[in-house]
Design an enzyme around this catalytic site. Structure first.
Site, short mmCIF file in Angstrom:
data_model
loop_
_atom_site.label_atom_id
_atom_site.label_comp_id
_atom_site.label_asym_id
_atom_site.label_seq_id
_atom_site.Cartn_x
_atom_site.Cartn_y
_atom_site.Cartn_z
N GLU A 1 -10.39 -82.35 19.72
CA GLU A 1 -9.49 -82.83 20.76
C GLU A 1 -8.43 -83.70 20.08
O GLU A 1 -8.73 -84.45 19.16
CB GLU A 1 -10.24 -83.64 21.81
CG GLU A 1 -11.25 -82.83 22.62
CD GLU A 1 -10.61 -81.71 23.41
OE1 GLU A 1 -9.44 -81.87 23.83
OE2 GLU A 1 -11.27 -80.68 23.61
N HIS B 1 -12.99 -80.31 28.34
CA HIS B 1 -12.07 -80.63 27.24
C HIS B 1 -12.58 -81.79 26.40
O HIS B 1 -11.80 -82.65 25.97
CB HIS B 1 -10.66 -80.88 27.77
CG HIS B 1 -10.00 -79.67 28.34
ND1 HIS B 1 -9.57 -78.62 27.55
CD2 HIS B 1 -9.74 -79.33 29.62
CE1 HIS B 1 -9.06 -77.68 28.34
NE2 HIS B 1 -9.15 -78.08 29.58
N ASP C 1 -17.25 -78.36 25.02
CA ASP C 1 -16.50 -77.11 24.88
C ASP C 1 -17.18 -76.15 23.92
O ASP C 1 -17.16 -74.93 24.13
CB ASP C 1 -15.07 -77.41 24.41
CG ASP C 1 -14.20 -77.98 25.52
OD1 ASP C 1 -14.72 -78.20 26.63
OD2 ASP C 1 -13.00 -78.21 25.27
#
Length: 482
Positions: free
Chosen positions: A14, A159, A164
């Site tokens: 991320e 997210h 994920d």
């Protein structure tokens, strides 16, 4: 390392969302799961938040994307603190993830370069975005992870890295099961006329988009390149145990180019036509009869609608009455010349230039903006809508717009997607310019500030990294001679 080499490292990162041109990505979180390739069971997992060097890079837009705030990472380790751990997890293993070739892999390499470390190297790469698009077909819409999860009813994408990764594994298992069942009874379970059920699209930030009825009806005939008799698990094993000797070096660049050819734009890439798509810009298609001047447009007749786009998704189309709106504007003055700041996935520059916008054009574009933005906001997206017309106070206070010159790629040959002509001042005759190669420097002398241009252009929607709006795409450009 021999013991590790057969494990698959599923990982996800991320990052911050760049808030201005030229700004890169900063890692905020890394998560990985080591998986047994034969059983797809989890052997080991690791995740950590990461503190970027500059906390101001975490903007409100970035926080909306993945929910990671400055406070959340203020006491987290820096990348250099955990670089050894991440290196040990990834180096020499098979890398796997959704859209990792286009996003996660480059971010990992950038992070190691920033701390002056040699990056880890994979034994092989499995990009589930490319793999599932090719093997599972595009029955699940745009093939983003959130859309696939919604298609199979296995939850909402958070997210966050480790979540994920686990969702990616579940999606792979579901897809492999469907392919296995279809290969068992292909005449019964496979049909050329199936319609996928209604599904809900989500933005990368998790904002809910209105359900879209998917009427995409692809032909799903097995071919040697798309053989459903080879299950996804078998494909993974084929990559995990390659037939080539282990001493042969892994060519990441070549593999990336091969998979990118089949891949679609991923979670962090523009939702626009790929550069490999042929753009219809023949002379007949650029006939002035298809284009309206701003004075010919009835403002009350402008409207916007949703039309099918790629693989079950939809996009906004601007209409004038019942026809697609295309505009012809003459005697536009170039304000800023050719820009090459942005590049596509192949490293080629995305070309554009800025012209002053007369009042009549501004009136039309403002109305287009209003209709498109209302439809876009009704969809529930959280991306920021950028107006078509730029208005700034100060010396350069006249409104202006940006015209984009698309790129057309045939095989390995790139060319300009806009027809470009030169108009003689004395006779008014137009001569088509022929370019031997794709060289943006050639265009810089043609589209210099102050030059006068006639532009035939269409209006295309984009939604990229929390920014959305309408892009003006030039189909034909006529440069006036001095």
């Amino acid at each position: 390392m021999a013991e590790q080499s057969s494990e698959i490292a599923f990982f996800d990162v991320e990052t911050t969302i760049p808030s201005k041109q030229g700004q890169g990505f900063a890692l905020l979180e890394f998560g990985a799961i080591l998986v047994c390739p034969r059983k797809l069971i989890e052997l080991h997992s690791y995740s950590t938040l990461l503190r970027p060097r500059d906390l101001s890079l975490i903007s409100d837009k970035s926080e909306r994307c993945n929910g990671i705030s400055r406070a959340a990472v203020s006491s987290a380790p820096s990348f250099s603190d955990v670089a050894d751990k991440i290196f040990d997890l990834l180096n020499g293993r098979i890398w796997a993830g959704h859209n990792i070739l286009r996003f996660d892999c480059p971010r990992i390499r950038e992070a190691f370069a920033e701390v002056n470390r040699v990056p880890p190297e994979p034994k092989g790469v499995i990009d589930s975005l490319a793999l599932l698009t090719k093997r599972f077909g595009r029955r699940a819409g745009n093939m983003k992870m959130a859309t696939l999860a919604s298609y199979f009813g296995i939850g909402q994408q958070t997210h966050r890295s480790l979540d994920d990764v686990r969702m990616n594994l579940e999606v792979l298992k579901y897809c492999a099961t469907v392919l296995f069942l279809e290969s068992s009874l292909p005449d019964i379970l496979m049909s050329d006329n199936w319609e996928s059920p209604s599904t809900s699209r989500r933005t990368r930030s998790g904002g809910r988009v209105l359900p879209v009825e998917m009427n995409y009806t692809p032909s799903f005939s097995p071919t040697p390149e798309n053989n459903v008799n080879q299950t996804l698990g078998k494909q993974i094993l084929n990559i995990a145990e390659p037939s080539v000797p282990e001493t042969k070096s892994f060519d990441m660049k070549r593999l990336s180019e091969e998979i990118m050819t089949d891949a679609i734009q991923e979670d962090n890439v523009m939702d626009e036509r790929p550069t490999t798509e042929s753009v219809n810009v023949s002379e007949s298609s650029s006939s002035s009869s298809e284009f309206l001047t701003p004075d010919e447009v009835s403002i009350s007749s402008i409207n916007a609608s949703l039309i099918p786009f790629y693989w079950g998704s939809r996009r906004i189309q601007l209409l004038h009455k019942t026809d697609v709106l295309k505009l012809l504007c003459t005697h536009l003055i170039v304000r800023f010349g050719i820009s090459t700041k942005f590049v596509d996935q192949a490293g080629r520059p995305r070309l554009s230039f800025v012209v002053d916008a007369p009042a009549s054009l501004c009136q039309v574009l403002d109305e287009c903006d209003r209709h498109a933005r209302n439809l876009f906001m009704d969809s529930g997206s959280t991306s920021d809508w950028k107006p078509l017309v730029t208005r700034k106070n100060g010396y350069w206070n006249s409104p202006n717009v940006r015209l984009h010159i698309p790129t057309v790629v045939t095989g390995n040959v790139a060319r300009y997607g806009s027809e470009i002509f030169q108009k003689e001042a004395s006779s008014g005759a137009e001569q088509k310019l022929v370019f031997s190669k794709f060289d943006p420097a050639e265009l810089e002398s043609l589209f210099m500030p102050g030059r006068i241009v006639d532009a035939f252009f269409s209006l295309d929607q984009y939604d990229y990294q929390q920014n959305a709006g309408i892009r003006l795409v030039a189909e034909k450009l006529v440069i006036h001679s001095h």
